[in-house]
Design an enzyme around this catalytic site. Structure first.
Site, PDB file in Angstrom:
ATOM      1  NE  ARG B  64      -1.478   2.662   2.694  1.00 22.13           N
ATOM      2  CZ  ARG B  64      -1.032   3.843   3.111  1.00 22.13           C
ATOM      3  NH1 ARG B  64      -0.858   4.843   2.257  1.00 22.13           N
ATOM      4  NH2 ARG B  64      -0.724   4.033   4.395  1.00 22.13           N
ATOM      5  CD  GLU B  65       3.411   5.392   2.646  1.00 19.89           C
ATOM      6  OE1 GLU B  65       2.399   5.639   3.320  1.00 19.89           O
ATOM      7  OE2 GLU B  65       3.976   6.243   1.900  1.00 19.89           O
ATOM      8  CG  HIS B 124      -4.834   2.852   3.393  1.00 16.22           C
ATOM      9  ND1 HIS B 124      -4.705   3.937   2.562  1.00 16.22           N
ATOM     10  CD2 HIS B 124      -4.513   3.276   4.637  1.00 16.22           C
ATOM     11  CE1 HIS B 124      -4.329   4.983   3.288  1.00 16.22           C
ATOM     12  NE2 HIS B 124      -4.197   4.614   4.533  1.00 16.22           N
ATOM     13  CB  THR B 218       0.849  12.596   6.692  1.00 14.28           C
ATOM     14  OG1 THR B 218      -0.169  11.900   7.413  1.00 14.28           O
ATOM     15  CG2 THR B 218       0.637  12.431   5.208  1.00 14.28           C
ATOM     16  CG  HIS B 245       1.463   5.549   8.348  1.00 19.09           C
ATOM     17  ND1 HIS B 245       1.638   4.410   7.601  1.00 19.09           N
ATOM     18  CD2 HIS B 245       1.698   6.592   7.510  1.00 19.09           C
ATOM     19  CE1 HIS B 245       1.938   4.742   6.351  1.00 19.09           C
ATOM     20  NE2 HIS B 245       1.986   6.061   6.268  1.00 19.09           N
ATOM     21  CG  HIS B 247       5.653   9.428   5.680  1.00 21.26           C
ATOM     22  ND1 HIS B 247       5.979   9.072   4.405  1.00 21.26           N
ATOM     23  CD2 HIS B 247       4.381   9.015   5.878  1.00 21.26           C
ATOM     24  CE1 HIS B 247       4.936   8.482   3.833  1.00 21.26           C
ATOM     25  NE2 HIS B 247       3.946   8.441   4.709  1.00 21.26           N
ATOM     26  CG  HIS B 342      35.906  -0.134  17.096  1.00 21.99           C
ATOM     27  ND1 HIS B 342      34.642   0.177  16.696  1.00 21.99           N
ATOM     28  CD2 HIS B 342      36.312   0.896  17.857  1.00 21.99           C
ATOM     29  CE1 HIS B 342      34.298   1.367  17.193  1.00 21.99           C
ATOM     30  NE2 HIS B 342      35.296   1.819  17.890  1.00 21.99           N
TER      31      HIS B 342
END
Lengths: 459, 459
Positions: B64-65, B124, B218, B245, B247, B342
């Site tokens: 969907r998105e 949706h 959004t 939801h 972004h 490291h």
């Protein structure tokens, strides 16, 4: 023209409620009233007296942390090119690999100190007098001292106890200060260190006059509220500046930097594209994206944002990586809108679906016209904004032309406007203006073929 | 072998203070005592009664998105392939584009509903009865309803007022529920909506029995503490589940999802690689990275993490993008360690510099041996862990062989171990075992040449 550079005049003056988001902090008088003019503004951090979101500084570590990125092998010439670009961009500090790492590192450090940049030059050393003696002779403006304080690092790396760490830290700090240059003391792996020991250590180095203490999320485990709380507590313990160094293993490096600033941190470590150990640290561009959404005036006044893409391209090429498709600001889709409902509103007012104005970074907004998810009402809406009235049949025909061109090359808002204007002009005159002025002969042929194809589909 | 799959037995039993990070929440008895076994564990969220970090659900929205991503044009076959892969991975819900977007979208929705997946299928839609009537006929398990509530969207998108929104929402919700399927109601652009209006709307839909309310950032403007606070307030207003939801325009989508769960959200929207409008939303892999660092047992029990890379490759290929160099978990450098200090500690105990165990995802750790930033003490340390005692001269010669091989191909920990073992065997016998079993004839020639070159440099 409104304050944010958009051409829409209704922002903030539309009579509708304009709630600035929701925040934990009791509303106070905004000490930065200029930010309220920004329709993109979110004043949560700005209205908190602890917060430094409107006065943060950047310690750019592409030439230190970034050199620890798997693919990074910068030669002297490349280091100088990167240092100059970062200086031009406006970063406050440039941090370099320890002069003790290799003979070449020492020579590079000296060469960069001699460039006469506006940015202060730092080098990053282990908390040890041997390293400090070498560092202060390189010509740097400051020395960043680091030692591991977590039980992991104390057992598996250097094997020292906290008393030894504190005594060594004080000796190194006093030595560096005696040379008249800045000194920062940082723990490593701060979020897996004992809190009481950590605060005791920071308090001790603050008392001997360290310029800055650093908190480091060396493994990328910290969450935003942990960062906020640790910085806030530390803010009450030390008088000096607070720097934050955040790895991105669990995706929180930008958010954590923001929360650190809200809690009272003053300096954020970044690298270009975030390059560093493993998947890196807070990226310079990502931090700009976050901060411009909060205080555009401060960010715009301080950093040459139009240079961001060039710096990212320079570093990406040096370390042989591609800019990620979803990179903040400069990724190819950062300002591309696709769904029909989005495209329509974006054309109407860009801040409907954008928190960042792409033109602030010299970037361009794209609206995806050639998708089954969009439609001709986007074009009608845009034409009406441009005061170009047509019939619905004409809007549809104009949309078909834009879709045909969008199949040939990406269509920016400006391109769409040119096409709409040309289409409208052509309605009222004999002959036909070109829809886009700069089409190549080959593109013109492609466009003619597409138009025929689209006409067949309609029929 | 400790609980986290590492072969080091000292984690958490080393007698040193083991502070689990720092948190705003008063310490309480840990309701998930099993997570304390994890030396990577950070129990901040787990110990908070509001928090759902140990019981979150995923609503996977790649179909969907993700379909709103600039490059995404999934055909039916590809949608089915992606849906099956996500189902196999273990996501709780799969969200599909509205059946009203196009005739093909409707047919695809019906086809996926007929697959008989374990995941619940959602579609949706806009908050409108026309759309709802189509949606409930597709065979979905639930309908996600959305409408814009910010002043921006109300003015520049749909033009409706809050009374109209509330009445329509109630009509749609009651209709969908009457069909015996789940219904979620979400605002759009929630963080630029009026808070009182928003809570009033959510309260109204909660009272008519909506299954879930959604908060949507959004435009990607929200900060972690804003998200936490809004969710926490909403948690006190509604009884139903809370979906988030987010972004990623300003780099906070993963961190904000985490803070939403801490504040009481129950469901997180994701897409594979985060694809969506502009630079997308919370990525599935990035969320896994964040959550496994907090509650490894929950994440491991629920999701087939070894499948993550395959799913990302499938989607990346479909939308013609490269996996970003710095992608969470699966990026080529996510588990590559370079700096000498490291590398030494990582060989000693991986959790020193890693918050995630790569083998949980079927990935491999690399230590960068062929860099000026590392040295032979890393190899000495590793050899001693393997109980292979040699002289310093021998460790150095062995290191030179590893560096020579690392110039030919990437060297994983296992490869380094094989080389060290072979080198050690060769010391005590006539003849010479191969250092790596699977070198091609060409690689063997390259190796011989490198050895000569390195010997010249030493001399």
């Amino acid at each position: 023209m409104s304050a944010n550079g958009h051409t829409n005049g209704v922002n903030g003056a539309n009579g509708l409620p304009d709630h600035p988001g929701f925040t934990a902090i009791p509303a106070r008088e905004n000490p930065h009233p200029h930010t309220a003019r920004n329709p993109y503004g979110h004043n949560a951090g700005v209205t908190d007296f602890l917060s430094n979101v409107s006065r943060f500084k950047i310690i750019e570590s592409t030439l230190r942390e970034g050199e620890q990125f798997a693919n990074a092998f910068f030669d002297t010439e490349k280091k100088i090119e990167i240092a100059k670009a970062l200086d031009d961009f406006g970063v406050d500090y440039i941090e370099l690999t320890s002069p003790c790492a290799s003979e070449q590192s020492r020579r590079d450090c000296e060469a960069i100190c001699k460039l006469g940049l506006k940015a202060k030059i730092l080098t990053h050393i282990r908390c040890h007098m041997d390293d400090a003696r070498v560092a202060v002779e390189t010509g740097v403006d400051g020395v960043d001292v680091v030692i591991g304080t977590s039980s992991y690092l104390r057992e598996h790396s250097h094997g020292k106890d906290m008393t030894y760490i504190k005594n060594t830290a004080i000796e190194v700090i006093e030595f560096v200060k005696s040379k008249g240059i800045e000194v920062r003391f940082s723990s490593e792996d701060s979020f897996r260190s004992d809190l009481v020991e950590l605060l005791s250590l920071y308090s001790a180095v603050d008392q001997v006059g360290v310029n800055r203490v650093g908190i480091a999320d060396t493994v990328g485990c910290a969450s935003p509220r942990q960062v906020y709380e640790l910085v806030r507590v530390l803010r009450g313990v030390v008088k000096c500046d607070i720097e934050i160094h955040l790895h991105n293993d669990t995706g929180c490096a930008i958010a954590n930097a923001y929360c650190a600033l809200e809690g009272g941190a003053t300096h954020v470590d970044t690298s270009v594209l975030g390059i560093g150990e493993r998947n890196g640290i807070t990226p310079l561009g990502g931090l700009m994206a976050r901060m411009i959404a909060v205080d555009r005036d401060y960010v715009m006044s301080k950093y040459k944002l139009h240079k961001l893409k060039d710096i990212e391209d320079l570093v990406a090429e040096s370390v042989q990586i591609n800019i990620p498709f979803n990179n903040y600001i400069t990724g190819f889709c950062a300002f591309t809108h696709k769904a029909g409902i989005h495209a329509k509103a974006i054309l109407n007012n860009p801040s409907t679906y954008e928190i960042i104005d792409p033109s602030d970074f010299g970037m361009t907004r794209y609206v995806h016209f050639a998708s089954r998810l969009t439609g001709w009402n986007a074009i009608k809406s845009r034409a009406q904004q441009l005061n170009l009235e047509m019939t619905d049949a004409q809007y549809k025909e104009c949309t078909a032309k834009i879709k045909a061109l969008a199949d040939i090359r990406p269509i920016a808002i400006d391109d769409a406007d040119s096409i709409i204007r040309a289409y409208h002009r052509n309605l009222n005159k004999s002959g036909e203006d070109a829809f886009l002025m700069d089409l190549t002969p080959d593109e013109k042929l492609q466009f003619a073929a597409k138009e025929k194809e689209f006409a067949r589909q309609e029929a």
